[in-house]
Design a protein around this motif. Structure first.
Motif, PDB file in Angstrom:
ATOM      1  N   ALA A 145       9.854 100.301  18.992  1.00  0.00           N
ATOM      2  CA  ALA A 145       9.529  99.137  18.162  1.00  0.00           C
ATOM      3  C   ALA A 145       9.399  99.488  16.687  1.00  0.00           C
ATOM      4  N   THR A 146       9.341 100.774  16.375  1.00  0.00           N
ATOM      5  CA  THR A 146       9.377 101.259  14.999  1.00  0.00           C
ATOM      6  C   THR A 146       8.325 100.598  14.117  1.00  0.00           C
ATOM      7  N   GLY A 147       7.099 100.570  14.565  1.00  0.00           N
ATOM      8  CA  GLY A 147       5.995 100.086  13.761  1.00  0.00           C
ATOM      9  C   GLY A 147       5.737  98.593  13.830  1.00  0.00           C
ATOM     10  N   LEU A 148       6.607  97.845  14.498  1.00  0.00           N
ATOM     11  CA  LEU A 148       6.373  96.405  14.601  1.00  0.00           C
ATOM     12  C   LEU A 148       5.232  96.096  15.560  1.00  0.00           C
ATOM     13  N   HIS A 149       4.889  97.042  16.422  1.00  0.00           N
ATOM     14  CA  HIS A 149       3.620  97.042  17.143  1.00  0.00           C
ATOM     15  C   HIS A 149       3.304  98.485  17.513  1.00  0.00           C
ATOM     16  N   ALA A 150       2.145  98.703  18.097  1.00  0.00           N
ATOM     17  CA  ALA A 150       1.722 100.064  18.435  1.00  0.00           C
ATOM     18  C   ALA A 150       2.699 100.707  19.417  1.00  0.00           C
TER      19      ALA A 150
END
Length: 352
Positions: free
Chosen positions: A215-220
């Protein structure tokens, strides 16, 4: 005909999945218009097109988009940009040409080679959506630095939505987007469909591990379906990066709907809406001054009444509430990891 996609309005990943999927569908056909909205329970969104695509047709478009990108020059171009002179011995450290954050660039030859290769990759782009995406993603900055010590801050030209942790030479295009495109392109259409709908979760790039970074930082970090991750990362195209200068000094550029205010206040602010929106309307709202003002005041002064002009404008545009996402940042000083935490839903108009 409309399609319902499972999602969570308190998860920033879901917001970008929605606008990214719509962007992919529209980019495949210049005459296509997508309409999308959050459903009442905020646990799913609805999407439909003017040519009545069903979920299998939508899945085919996503698959074809990933296949085209996996073979494109913007994703496959790479070189050694660390050398300072053409006669220098290559270091063997190859990096993707279109990654917005690259370190240890050689002066001047590495920069010159990077610019030549970037121009070639831009010339090879095929659609307006391609241009919009890489324009929003940003590029290594040759204009940012600190006058006092003559240091160059190449990261300052990149989108804040690009949150790959910078350790062991990691970078976004070669380390995340290109492998993701390959995995989605290799899937049968049925598996793309199941992933989009949320009926299965296949995280090929993350090895199906519980702490995957797909998710590359879009969620944990968590196991994340790669078809959904592909659409969510394409959603970054809706959030342009603004090049700014402040006096004689340069500062980190801001990206639409994601901000950092004097150190620890780091957040994203995204609109909620229950009426059908187009991608054009979504882009206009998320880059608006009103949304920025609303988010900044809420991040600074939780619970206080936001300025009426911003609230009035958002309400007029059909935004009854926004979701505020704090950005987590680890304490690793050399390569901090970042992601957006679960969001807080805030009405744009406070109860009297």
């Amino acid at each position: 005909m409309s399609v319902v996609i499972s999602a969570d309005a308190t998860d920033a990943f879901s917001h970008l999945l929605m606008v990214g999927l719509a962007s992919i569908l529209e980019d495949a056909n210049p005459d296509r218009v997508c309409l999308f909205r959050w459903l009442d329970d905020l646990q799913a969104f609805e999407i439909k097109t003017n040519d009545d695509l069903d979920i299998d047709q939508i899945s085919k478009v996503v698959s074809e988009h990933a296949k085209r990108w996996s073979q494109s020059l913007p994703l496959t171009s790479q070189d050694d940009y660390t050398v300072s002179n053409e006669s220098d011995k290559p270091s063997g450290a190859f990096h993707a040409t279109m990654s917005p954050r690259l370190s240890n660039l050689g002066v001047p030859y590495g920069w010159e080679k990077l610019q030549r290769n970037r121009e070639a990759a831009v010339d090879a782009m095929e659609t307006f959506g391609d241009y919009r995406y890489f324009g929003a993603l940003g590029q290594p900055s040759y204009w940012s630095g600190e006058q006092t010590n003559h240091s160059l801050r190449s990261d300052f030209g990149a989108s804040r939505w690009e949150m790959v942790t910078r350790n062991k030479g990691q970078e976004f295009i070669g380390g995340r987007l290109f492998p993701l495109a390959q995995k989605v392109a290799a899937r049968p259409i049925g598996k793309v469909r199941d992933g989009l709908l949320g009926t299965t979760i296949e995280d090929e790039v993350g090895g199906n591990k519980a702490f995957s970074r797909a998710a590359t930082g879009l969620h944990a970090p968590s196991k994340t379906d790669n078809a959904r991750a592909w659409c969510a990362l394409i959603g970054v195209s809706a959030f342009p990066t603004r090049v700014t200068t402040i006096g004689s000094e340069m500062s980190r550029d801001s990206s639409a709907a994601m901000f950092q205010i004097k150190g620890p206040i780091r957040f994203a602010i995204l609109p909620l809406f229950d009426q059908y929106w187009t991608t054009a309307k979504y882009r206009s709202v998320i880059r608006s001054e009103a949304l920025a003002q609303f988010g900044i005041q809420q991040a600074r002064f939780r619970g206080d009444q936001v300025m009426s002009a911003a609230s009035d404008w958002l309400e007029e545009k059909g935004v009854p509430a926004c979701c505020l996402f704090n950005q987590f940042m680890s304490d690793n000083k050399s390569a901090p990891e970042r992601w957006l935490e679960p969001g807080e839903i805030i009405p744009v108009k406070q109860m009297e």
